[in-house]
Design a protein around this motif. Structure first.
Motif, PDB file in Angstrom:
ATOM      1  N   LYS A 112       0.815  -1.219   0.000  1.00  0.00           N
ATOM      2  CA  LYS A 112       0.000   0.000   0.000  1.00  0.00           C
ATOM      3  C   LYS A 112       0.845   1.265   0.000  1.00  0.00           C
ATOM      4  CE  LYS A 112      -0.796  -0.299   5.012  1.00  0.00           C
ATOM      5  NZ  LYS A 112      -0.132  -1.616   5.162  1.00  0.00           N
ATOM      6  N   SER A 113       2.048   1.207   0.563  1.00  0.00           N
ATOM      7  CA  SER A 113       2.895   2.400   0.611  1.00  0.00           C
ATOM      8  C   SER A 113       3.390   2.806  -0.771  1.00  0.00           C
ATOM      9  CB  SER A 113       4.089   2.172   1.543  1.00  0.00           C
ATOM     10  OG  SER A 113       4.892   1.106   1.076  1.00  0.00           O
ATOM     11  N   ALA A 114       3.348   1.871  -1.730  1.00  0.00           N
ATOM     12  CA  ALA A 114       3.814   2.164  -3.087  1.00  0.00           C
ATOM     13  C   ALA A 114       2.687   2.613  -4.011  1.00  0.00           C
ATOM     14  CB  ALA A 114       4.491   0.922  -3.675  1.00  0.00           C
ATOM     15  N   LEU A 115       1.445   2.640  -3.511  1.00  0.00           N
ATOM     16  CA  LEU A 115       0.313   2.949  -4.381  1.00  0.00           C
ATOM     17  C   LEU A 115       0.269   4.416  -4.811  1.00  0.00           C
ATOM     18  CD1 LEU A 115      -2.475   0.817  -2.647  1.00  0.00           C
ATOM     19  CD2 LEU A 115      -1.532   0.466  -4.940  1.00  0.00           C
ATOM     20  N   ALA A 116       0.421   5.346  -3.860  1.00  0.00           N
ATOM     21  CA  ALA A 116       0.285   6.764  -4.208  1.00  0.00           C
ATOM     22  C   ALA A 116       1.305   7.201  -5.265  1.00  0.00           C
ATOM     23  CB  ALA A 116       0.385   7.631  -2.950  1.00  0.00           C
ATOM     24  N   PRO A 117       2.595   6.831  -5.154  1.00  0.00           N
ATOM     25  CA  PRO A 117       3.534   7.200  -6.221  1.00  0.00           C
ATOM     26  C   PRO A 117       3.157   6.597  -7.571  1.00  0.00           C
ATOM     27  CG  PRO A 117       4.732   6.580  -4.238  1.00  0.00           C
ATOM     28  CD  PRO A 117       3.302   6.220  -4.005  1.00  0.00           C
ATOM     29  N   PHE A 118       2.608   5.381  -7.560  1.00  0.00           N
ATOM     30  CA  PHE A 118       2.171   4.753  -8.810  1.00  0.00           C
ATOM     31  C   PHE A 118       0.994   5.522  -9.400  1.00  0.00           C
ATOM     32  CE2 PHE A 118      -0.759   1.749 -10.894  1.00  0.00           C
ATOM     33  CZ  PHE A 118       0.048   1.335 -11.950  1.00  0.00           C
ATOM     34  N   PHE A 119       0.007   5.837  -8.568  1.00  0.00           N
ATOM     35  CA  PHE A 119      -1.155   6.588  -9.046  1.00  0.00           C
ATOM     36  C   PHE A 119      -0.757   7.994  -9.506  1.00  0.00           C
ATOM     37  CE2 PHE A 119      -3.862   3.892  -5.978  1.00  0.00           C
ATOM     38  CZ  PHE A 119      -4.149   2.967  -6.972  1.00  0.00           C
ATOM     39  N   ALA A 120       0.329   8.522  -8.954  1.00  0.00           N
ATOM     40  CA  ALA A 120       0.810   9.850  -9.345  1.00  0.00           C
ATOM     41  C   ALA A 120       1.557   9.830 -10.671  1.00  0.00           C
ATOM     42  CB  ALA A 120       1.711  10.429  -8.256  1.00  0.00           C
ATOM     43  N   GLY A 121       1.852   8.633 -11.170  1.00  0.00           N
ATOM     44  CA  GLY A 121       2.568   8.525 -12.441  1.00  0.00           C
ATOM     45  C   GLY A 121       4.010   9.001 -12.362  1.00  0.00           C
ATOM     46  N   ILE A 122       4.620   8.903 -11.193  1.00  0.00           N
ATOM     47  CA  ILE A 122       6.014   9.328 -11.038  1.00  0.00           C
ATOM     48  C   ILE A 122       6.890   8.363 -11.845  1.00  0.00           C
ATOM     49  CG2 ILE A 122       7.891   9.697  -9.385  1.00  0.00           C
ATOM     50  CD1 ILE A 122       5.700  10.364  -7.297  1.00  0.00           C
ATOM     51  N   PRO A 123       7.712   8.859 -12.760  1.00  0.00           N
ATOM     52  CA  PRO A 123       8.378   7.968 -13.715  1.00  0.00           C
ATOM     53  C   PRO A 123       9.351   6.970 -13.104  1.00  0.00           C
ATOM     54  CG  PRO A 123       9.151  10.237 -13.966  1.00  0.00           C
ATOM     55  CD  PRO A 123       7.971  10.279 -13.048  1.00  0.00           C
ATOM     56  N   ARG A 124      10.048   7.344 -12.047  1.00  0.00           N
ATOM     57  CA  ARG A 124      11.005   6.421 -11.422  1.00  0.00           C
ATOM     58  C   ARG A 124      10.568   6.189  -9.990  1.00  0.00           C
ATOM     59  NH1 ARG A 124      17.344   7.689 -10.115  1.00  0.00           N
ATOM     60  NH2 ARG A 124      17.911   5.628  -9.275  1.00  0.00           N
ATOM     61  N   ARG A 125      10.287   4.941  -9.651  1.00  0.00           N
ATOM     62  CA  ARG A 125       9.763   4.605  -8.327  1.00  0.00           C
ATOM     63  C   ARG A 125      10.687   3.550  -7.703  1.00  0.00           C
ATOM     64  NH1 ARG A 125       5.796   4.566 -12.023  1.00  0.00           N
ATOM     65  NH2 ARG A 125       5.490   2.298 -11.937  1.00  0.00           N
ATOM     66  N   THR A 126      11.460   3.981  -6.732  1.00  0.00           N
ATOM     67  CA  THR A 126      12.562   3.197  -6.172  1.00  0.00           C
ATOM     68  C   THR A 126      12.168   2.611  -4.820  1.00  0.00           C
ATOM     69  OG1 THR A 126      14.155   4.664  -7.261  1.00  0.00           O
ATOM     70  CG2 THR A 126      14.977   3.307  -5.443  1.00  0.00           C
ATOM     71  N   ALA A 127      12.479   1.342  -4.623  1.00  0.00           N
ATOM     72  CA  ALA A 127      12.218   0.695  -3.329  1.00  0.00           C
ATOM     73  C   ALA A 127      12.897  -0.662  -3.316  1.00  0.00           C
ATOM     74  CB  ALA A 127      10.715   0.529  -3.092  1.00  0.00           C
ATOM     75  N   PHE A 128      13.021  -1.218  -2.116  1.00  0.00           N
ATOM     76  CA  PHE A 128      13.438  -2.611  -2.015  1.00  0.00           C
ATOM     77  C   PHE A 128      12.256  -3.514  -2.347  1.00  0.00           C
ATOM     78  CE2 PHE A 128      16.649  -0.826   1.011  1.00  0.00           C
ATOM     79  CZ  PHE A 128      17.762  -1.186   0.276  1.00  0.00           C
ATOM     80  N   ARG A 129      12.579  -4.741  -2.748  1.00  0.00           N
ATOM     81  CA  ARG A 129      11.539  -5.709  -3.017  1.00  0.00           C
ATOM     82  C   ARG A 129      10.721  -5.918  -1.744  1.00  0.00           C
ATOM     83  NH1 ARG A 129      14.635  -9.781  -4.829  1.00  0.00           N
ATOM     84  NH2 ARG A 129      14.551  -8.981  -6.951  1.00  0.00           N
ATOM     85  N   GLY A 130       9.406  -5.820  -1.869  1.00  0.00           N
ATOM     86  CA  GLY A 130       8.552  -5.951  -0.688  1.00  0.00           C
ATOM     87  C   GLY A 130       7.366  -6.832  -0.974  1.00  0.00           C
ATOM     88  N   GLU A 131       6.185  -6.398  -0.536  1.00  0.00           N
ATOM     89  CA  GLU A 131       4.969  -7.195  -0.663  1.00  0.00           C
ATOM     90  C   GLU A 131       4.441  -7.174  -2.110  1.00  0.00           C
ATOM     91  OE1 GLU A 131       2.878  -6.487   3.711  1.00  0.00           O
ATOM     92  OE2 GLU A 131       2.106  -5.478   1.955  1.00  0.00           O
ATOM     93  N   MET A 132       4.948  -8.015  -2.966  1.00  0.00           N
ATOM     94  CA  MET A 132       4.393  -8.170  -4.315  1.00  0.00           C
ATOM     95  C   MET A 132       4.148  -6.819  -4.989  1.00  0.00           C
ATOM     96  SD  MET A 132       4.380 -11.382  -4.796  1.00  0.00           S
ATOM     97  CE  MET A 132       3.382 -11.506  -6.272  1.00  0.00           C
TER      98      MET A 132
END
Length: 351
Positions: A95-115
């Motif tokens: 869920k923490s990765a949803l808002a950046p995805f919905f915002a269409g931010i071109p580069r979204r960086t994170a460690f591998r997490g919950e699917m």
């Protein structure tokens, strides 16, 4: 004029982790000037205001653990207007990765997490052996994939608010001219991380006898602990112990810590705040370990017995004795303060 790189960081949900995230913000600025906003719980905005590297905090409208898919979509569409170049997601949840995805931010960086495949398009594997400390993992996300950590990596450095310090001393009736030592006895995680209140009280008595005052800091939940510490300090000593738990906001606690000569604390969020303010600090560890989330400062003395049952990471001692904390004596903590240059002499003659 070239526009600065715009970065959104999805921040963590704990005070200590938010403080350690400043090392990431410093790393990002060192990689090249940028504008950093942090999407984080509302309580953390006061911490972010005391980080010069952060342009602004954005309060997450949902509580910890709430999915709120529609709300996250609306938030993402609002964030899209800011045209961020990169998002860095510190929590490991989907869920923490949803808002950046919905915002269409071109580069979204994170460690591998919950699917999070698809939500995160700059996915990093996490080698816990290579990056054992939380702060190292945060800093690594501010570097290009595979690029080694800066040596040494930057340590958090909060900046207290002088005007608020003056206001607080006036409103709380504190003597800013008398050296103060902060106690942070809170045990939000559980009693297996809390140095005994009787030990805090005995130490308070020793410090007040040397001319110091003691400021007990924490939330309203910690107010009874503060009262118990004052009571344990004993007759004629309690007047030097100020129970401020529940009388301040988080930003106020930061600013008061900035005024203190030193701090004594459990492994807690305020421990990391004190370290980031570069206060001489004695950190007492019980069920947890300083190997994973140590206070990031030069002026730290850690009291940790490394018993055969430690660390257990339990909220309550599974063996029922909590020796890991009870056997750390007030005298040993006082001796640690002395090694840090504090309490070696009567504060009334140390002007």
């Amino acid at each position: 004029m070239t526009q600065l790189r715009q970065v959104l960081v999805v921040g963590p949900s704990w005070v200590g982790d938010m403080v350690m995230a400043q090392s990431l913000f410093m790393t990002l600025q060192a990689e090249g000037p940028c504008e950093i906003d942090v999407l984080a719980p509302g309580w953390s905005l006061a911490i972010l205001e005391r980080m010069p590297e952060v342009r602004g905090g954005i309060a997450m409208p949902l509580g910890h653990g709430q999915l709120g898919l529609k709300e996250r979509w609306r938030l993402g569409r609002e964030l899209a207007k800011r045209r961020y170049d990169q998002a860095i997601v510190l929590p490991g949840s989907l869920k923490s990765a949803l808002a950046p995805f919905f915002a269409g931010i071109p580069r979204r960086t994170a460690f591998r997490g919950e699917m999070r495949y698809g939500l995160v398009n700059d996915m990093r594997p996490l080698d816990k052996a290579a990056l054992p400390m939380t702060v190292q993992r945060f800093v690594a996300l501010g570097r290009a994939a595979g690029k080694p950590l800066p040596q040494p990596f930057p340590r958090p450095r909060l900046v207290a608010n002088p005007a608020n310090q003056t206001r607080l001393c006036s409103e709380l009736g504190l003597d800013a001219a008398r050296p103060a030592i902060a106690f942070m006895p809170g045990a939000e995680y559980g009693p297996a991380k809390q140095w005994p209140l009787a030990h805090y009280g005995a130490l308070a008595a020793l410090l007040v006898a040397r001319g110091y005052q003691v400021w007990v800091l924490g939330s309203a939940k910690d107010a009874p602990a503060g009262e118990e510490i004052a009571a344990h300090a004993g007759e004629g000593k309690g007047e030097g112990v100020h129970n401020l738990c529940g009388r301040t906001q988080l930003g106020d606690a930061v600013d008061l810590l900035g005024l203190c000569a030193a701090a004594v604390t459990n492994d807690s969020g305020l421990m990391h705040v004190a370290a980031a303010l570069d206060r001489p600090l004695v950190a007492v560890y019980g069920s947890s370990t300083p190997d994973h989330t140590p206070p990031l400062s030069e002026r730290v003395a850690v009291r940790y017995l490394r018993l055969e049952c430690s660390p257990c990471f339990k909220r309550v001692c599974p063996l029922g004795h909590t020796r890991c904390l009870h056997e750390i004596t007030p005298d040993s903590v006082l001796a640690a303060l002395v090694t840090l240059g504090v309490a070696a002499q009567d504060a009334r003659g140390a002007a």
